[in-house]
Design a protein around this motif. Structure first.
Motif, PDB file in Angstrom:
ATOM      1  N   SER A 214     -26.764  15.995  30.384  1.00 33.61           N
ATOM      2  CA  SER A 214     -25.538  16.571  29.821  1.00 33.61           C
ATOM      3  C   SER A 214     -25.453  16.351  28.316  1.00 33.61           C
ATOM      4  CB  SER A 214     -24.296  15.966  30.488  1.00 33.61           C
ATOM      5  OG  SER A 214     -24.236  16.327  31.852  1.00 33.61           O
ATOM      6  N   THR A 215     -26.176  15.351  27.807  1.00 35.62           N
ATOM      7  CA  THR A 215     -26.113  15.036  26.384  1.00 35.62           C
ATOM      8  C   THR A 215     -27.424  15.310  25.657  1.00 35.62           C
ATOM      9  OG1 THR A 215     -26.596  12.719  26.955  1.00 35.62           O
ATOM     10  CG2 THR A 215     -24.297  13.306  26.636  1.00 35.62           C
ATOM     11  N   LEU A 216     -28.426  15.850  26.363  1.00 37.92           N
ATOM     12  CA  LEU A 216     -29.738  16.125  25.776  1.00 37.92           C
ATOM     13  C   LEU A 216     -29.641  17.234  24.729  1.00 37.92           C
ATOM     14  CD1 LEU A 216     -32.811  15.329  26.253  1.00 37.92           C
ATOM     15  CD2 LEU A 216     -32.945  17.421  27.616  1.00 37.92           C
ATOM     16  N   HIS A 217     -30.376  17.066  23.610  1.00 40.52           N
ATOM     17  CA  HIS A 217     -30.383  18.066  22.542  1.00 40.52           C
ATOM     18  C   HIS A 217     -31.704  18.845  22.474  1.00 40.52           C
ATOM     19  CE1 HIS A 217     -27.469  14.967  21.250  1.00 40.52           C
ATOM     20  NE2 HIS A 217     -26.788  15.987  20.770  1.00 40.52           N
ATOM     21  N   VAL A 218     -32.823  18.132  22.601  1.00 41.41           N
ATOM     22  CA  VAL A 218     -34.139  18.753  22.434  1.00 41.41           C
ATOM     23  C   VAL A 218     -34.477  19.579  23.673  1.00 41.41           C
ATOM     24  CG1 VAL A 218     -36.613  18.318  22.136  1.00 41.41           C
ATOM     25  CG2 VAL A 218     -34.934  16.900  20.927  1.00 41.41           C
ATOM     26  N   GLU A 219     -34.886  20.829  23.453  1.00 41.71           N
ATOM     27  CA  GLU A 219     -35.179  21.713  24.586  1.00 41.71           C
ATOM     28  C   GLU A 219     -36.655  22.044  24.726  1.00 41.71           C
ATOM     29  OE1 GLU A 219     -32.510  25.149  24.323  1.00 41.71           O
ATOM     30  OE2 GLU A 219     -31.160  24.067  25.685  1.00 41.71           O
ATOM     31  N   VAL A 225     -39.071  12.523  25.296  1.00 45.66           N
ATOM     32  CA  VAL A 225     -38.916  11.387  24.389  1.00 45.66           C
ATOM     33  C   VAL A 225     -37.434  11.120  24.124  1.00 45.66           C
ATOM     34  CG1 VAL A 225     -39.420  10.492  22.088  1.00 45.66           C
ATOM     35  CG2 VAL A 225     -41.154  11.819  23.313  1.00 45.66           C
ATOM     36  N   GLU A 226     -36.658  12.176  23.840  1.00 40.67           N
ATOM     37  CA  GLU A 226     -35.235  11.966  23.631  1.00 40.67           C
ATOM     38  C   GLU A 226     -34.575  11.426  24.901  1.00 40.67           C
ATOM     39  OE1 GLU A 226     -31.009  14.081  22.431  1.00 40.67           O
ATOM     40  OE2 GLU A 226     -32.722  15.363  22.865  1.00 40.67           O
ATOM     41  N   LEU A 227     -34.983  11.952  26.040  1.00 42.96           N
ATOM     42  CA  LEU A 227     -34.420  11.531  27.322  1.00 42.96           C
ATOM     43  C   LEU A 227     -34.600  10.026  27.537  1.00 42.96           C
ATOM     44  CD1 LEU A 227     -33.236  13.356  29.696  1.00 42.96           C
ATOM     45  CD2 LEU A 227     -35.420  12.963  30.819  1.00 42.96           C
ATOM     46  N   LEU A 228     -35.827   9.540  27.302  1.00 48.05           N
ATOM     47  CA  LEU A 228     -36.112   8.121  27.523  1.00 48.05           C
ATOM     48  C   LEU A 228     -35.544   7.251  26.404  1.00 48.05           C
ATOM     49  CD1 LEU A 228     -39.757   8.412  28.917  1.00 48.05           C
ATOM     50  CD2 LEU A 228     -37.612   8.138  30.176  1.00 48.05           C
ATOM     51  N   TYR A 229     -35.462   7.794  25.189  1.00 47.63           N
ATOM     52  CA  TYR A 229     -34.805   7.073  24.095  1.00 47.63           C
ATOM     53  C   TYR A 229     -33.340   6.826  24.440  1.00 47.63           C
ATOM     54  CZ  TYR A 229     -32.670   6.258  19.515  1.00 47.63           C
ATOM     55  OH  TYR A 229     -31.945   5.734  18.473  1.00 47.63           O
ATOM     56  N   LEU A 230     -32.670   7.860  24.900  1.00 48.60           N
ATOM     57  CA  LEU A 230     -31.268   7.718  25.315  1.00 48.60           C
ATOM     58  C   LEU A 230     -31.138   6.697  26.446  1.00 48.60           C
ATOM     59  CD1 LEU A 230     -29.934  11.402  25.355  1.00 48.60           C
ATOM     60  CD2 LEU A 230     -28.983   9.505  24.029  1.00 48.60           C
ATOM     61  N   ALA A 231     -32.060   6.773  27.417  1.00 51.41           N
ATOM     62  CA  ALA A 231     -32.010   5.855  28.556  1.00 51.41           C
ATOM     63  C   ALA A 231     -32.127   4.408  28.089  1.00 51.41           C
ATOM     64  CB  ALA A 231     -33.114   6.187  29.553  1.00 51.41           C
ATOM     65  N   GLU A 232     -33.061   4.152  27.158  1.00 54.51           N
ATOM     66  CA  GLU A 232     -33.210   2.791  26.641  1.00 54.51           C
ATOM     67  C   GLU A 232     -31.947   2.339  25.908  1.00 54.51           C
ATOM     68  OE1 GLU A 232     -37.997   2.145  25.956  1.00 54.51           O
ATOM     69  OE2 GLU A 232     -36.723   2.556  24.220  1.00 54.51           O
ATOM     70  N   GLN A 233     -31.377   3.228  25.107  1.00 53.85           N
ATOM     71  CA  GLN A 233     -30.181   2.881  24.344  1.00 53.85           C
ATOM     72  C   GLN A 233     -28.983   2.605  25.247  1.00 53.85           C
ATOM     73  OE1 GLN A 233     -30.281   2.412  20.911  1.00 53.85           O
ATOM     74  NE2 GLN A 233     -32.454   2.690  21.354  1.00 53.85           N
ATOM     75  N   LEU A 234     -28.958   3.261  26.394  1.00 55.02           N
ATOM     76  CA  LEU A 234     -27.848   3.084  27.332  1.00 55.02           C
ATOM     77  C   LEU A 234     -28.074   1.947  28.327  1.00 55.02           C
ATOM     78  CD1 LEU A 234     -27.128   6.850  28.148  1.00 55.02           C
ATOM     79  CD2 LEU A 234     -25.769   5.348  26.694  1.00 55.02           C
ATOM     80  N   GLY A 235     -29.248   1.325  28.254  1.00 53.09           N
ATOM     81  CA  GLY A 235     -29.549   0.225  29.171  1.00 53.09           C
ATOM     82  C   GLY A 235     -29.859   0.682  30.580  1.00 53.09           C
ATOM     83  N   ILE A 260     -48.456  18.632  16.803  1.00 49.04           N
ATOM     84  CA  ILE A 260     -47.808  18.522  15.493  1.00 49.04           C
ATOM     85  C   ILE A 260     -46.320  18.816  15.610  1.00 49.04           C
ATOM     86  CG2 ILE A 260     -47.675  19.536  13.178  1.00 49.04           C
ATOM     87  CD1 ILE A 260     -50.726  19.958  13.353  1.00 49.04           C
ATOM     88  N   GLN A 261     -45.975  19.862  16.370  1.00 46.35           N
ATOM     89  CA  GLN A 261     -44.569  20.211  16.578  1.00 46.35           C
ATOM     90  C   GLN A 261     -43.830  19.082  17.284  1.00 46.35           C
ATOM     91  OE1 GLN A 261     -42.817  23.023  15.508  1.00 46.35           O
ATOM     92  NE2 GLN A 261     -41.096  21.775  16.204  1.00 46.35           N
ATOM     93  N   MET A 262     -44.481  18.466  18.260  1.00 47.21           N
ATOM     94  CA  MET A 262     -43.858  17.369  18.980  1.00 47.21           C
ATOM     95  C   MET A 262     -43.665  16.160  18.064  1.00 47.21           C
ATOM     96  SD  MET A 262     -45.872  17.790  22.592  1.00 47.21           S
ATOM     97  CE  MET A 262     -45.239  16.323  23.387  1.00 47.21           C
ATOM     98  N   GLY A 263     -44.654  15.900  17.187  1.00 46.97           N
ATOM     99  CA  GLY A 263     -44.517  14.806  16.235  1.00 46.97           C
ATOM    100  C   GLY A 263     -43.338  15.026  15.303  1.00 46.97           C
ATOM    101  N   LYS A 264     -43.176  16.256  14.855  1.00 45.76           N
ATOM    102  CA  LYS A 264     -42.036  16.609  13.995  1.00 45.76           C
ATOM    103  C   LYS A 264     -40.721  16.397  14.751  1.00 45.76           C
ATOM    104  CE  LYS A 264     -39.943  20.671  11.802  1.00 45.76           C
ATOM    105  NZ  LYS A 264     -40.093  22.135  11.574  1.00 45.76           N
ATOM    106  N   ASP A 265     -40.685  16.801  16.004  1.00 48.29           N
ATOM    107  CA  ASP A 265     -39.463  16.641  16.811  1.00 48.29           C
ATOM    108  C   ASP A 265     -39.108  15.171  16.999  1.00 48.29           C
ATOM    109  OD1 ASP A 265     -39.113  19.353  17.076  1.00 48.29           O
ATOM    110  OD2 ASP A 265     -40.024  19.485  19.060  1.00 48.29           O
ATOM    111  N   ILE A 266     -40.117  14.316  17.180  1.00 45.25           N
ATOM    112  CA  ILE A 266     -39.863  12.889  17.363  1.00 45.25           C
ATOM    113  C   ILE A 266     -39.230  12.291  16.110  1.00 45.25           C
ATOM    114  CG2 ILE A 266     -40.988  10.636  17.654  1.00 45.25           C
ATOM    115  CD1 ILE A 266     -43.026  12.164  19.432  1.00 45.25           C
TER     116      ILE A 266
END
Length: 287
Positions: A214-219, A225-235, A260-266
């Motif tokens: 519901s809060t994911l931005h990257v499509e 990476v964003e999904l697991l980053y959020l998960a870590e931040q939320l515990g 390269i595109q994925m590296g830029k997104d990270i």
């Protein structure tokens, strides 16, 4: 805000020849397992994956009659007959077990998975690639690890890390170099606890799936990476589970350019959260 057209809120029932509404994630779960399959121009590879998945799921239902499941195939704006192929399974197995969500335009893998997750009914939600690279029966291993968590809430992440040496031996120097740089960027900027963030075989408890998607931005490709980053931040509890994996021809990733595109997104993921453009607090409120 999740952008969803009226057509994308419905699935076609081939038995009644009518469109029916997908449920909202605010509705209580009514299935044991939802399987979300993002698919873009997958008319050739999808049948192999669906045959394996449904054989396993039907066999499990025969063994345990109370077990309930659904497979949601998300056609991500394909230009081929992906939806038609998926609908043939809905006709055979009924739309209670197989549903097809056809997106009007291509959103990217992350966007497709998100739309499928937010249309699901399962107490657990599995993300599975349409190429069938991971043996579907490995879902049982992910379920066992998820059930072992203290409050049975978290994410079990399929991992190919144990196959890394074999993969390095098969790839050329450039691909190995780019892969290592990508892994280093992920570790330095976003995800510290998971070695393989990109395996397309992940099992979520419903509460975690709804919060994160519901809060994911990257499509696009870096959405994991964003999904697991959020998960870590939320515990949120994360467990990495070794799975059987075979490389399948027909990958949509374009060598070098996609990395390269994925590296830029990270880089952008970390920068936008640091600057407060994207807010962890939004996910905390959802949690």
């Amino acid at each position: 805000m999740i952008r969803r057209t009226l057509a994308e809120s419905k699935f076609f029932n081939p038995h009644s020849s009518e469109y029916e509404l997908f449920p909202s994630t605010s509705v209580a779960a009514s299935m044991d397992l939802s399987v979300v399959v993002p698919s873009y121009n997958e008319q050739e590879r999808l049948p192999v994956m669906m045959d394996e998945a449904l054989e396993y799921l039907e066999g499990r239902k025969e063994q345990f009659p109370d077990f309930t499941y659904e497979v949601i195939v998300v056609d991500d704006g394909s230009g081929d007959q992906t939806s038609t192929v998926a609908l043939s399974y809905a006709k055979e197995y009924t739309t209670d077990r197989v549903r097809v969500l056809t997106l009007e335009q291509n959103r990217g893998k992350g966007g497709a998975v998100r739309m499928g997750v937010l249309s699901s009914r399962g107490r657990r939600v599995l993300m599975a690639d349409a190429d069938g690279a991971t043996r579907f029966c490995d879902v049982a291993r992910l379920e066992d690890r998820l059930k072992a968590l203290p409050d049975v809430s978290g994410i079990a992440i399929g991992s190919r890390a144990h196959l890394e040496k074999e993969a390095i031996a098969k790839r050329n120097f450039l691909r190995n170099f780019i892969s290592k740089v990508f892994q280093l960027l992920v570790w330095m900027l976003c995800v510290r606890t998971i070695r393989d963030t990109q395996c397309g075989f992940k099992l979520f408890s419903r509460s975690c799936a709804v919060t994160l998607f519901s809060t994911l931005h990257v499509e696009r490709w870096a959405f994991d990476v964003e999904l697991l980053y959020l998960a870590e931040q939320l515990g949120i509890q994360l467990v990495e589970v070794a799975v059987n994996w075979t490389e399948i021809d027909g990958s949509k990733l374009v060598p070098v350019f996609s990395w390269i595109q994925m590296g830029k997104d990270i880089l952008l993921i970390r920068l936008r959260y640091m600057l407060g453009i994207w807010r962890i607090d939004d996910a905390k409120k959802m949690q």
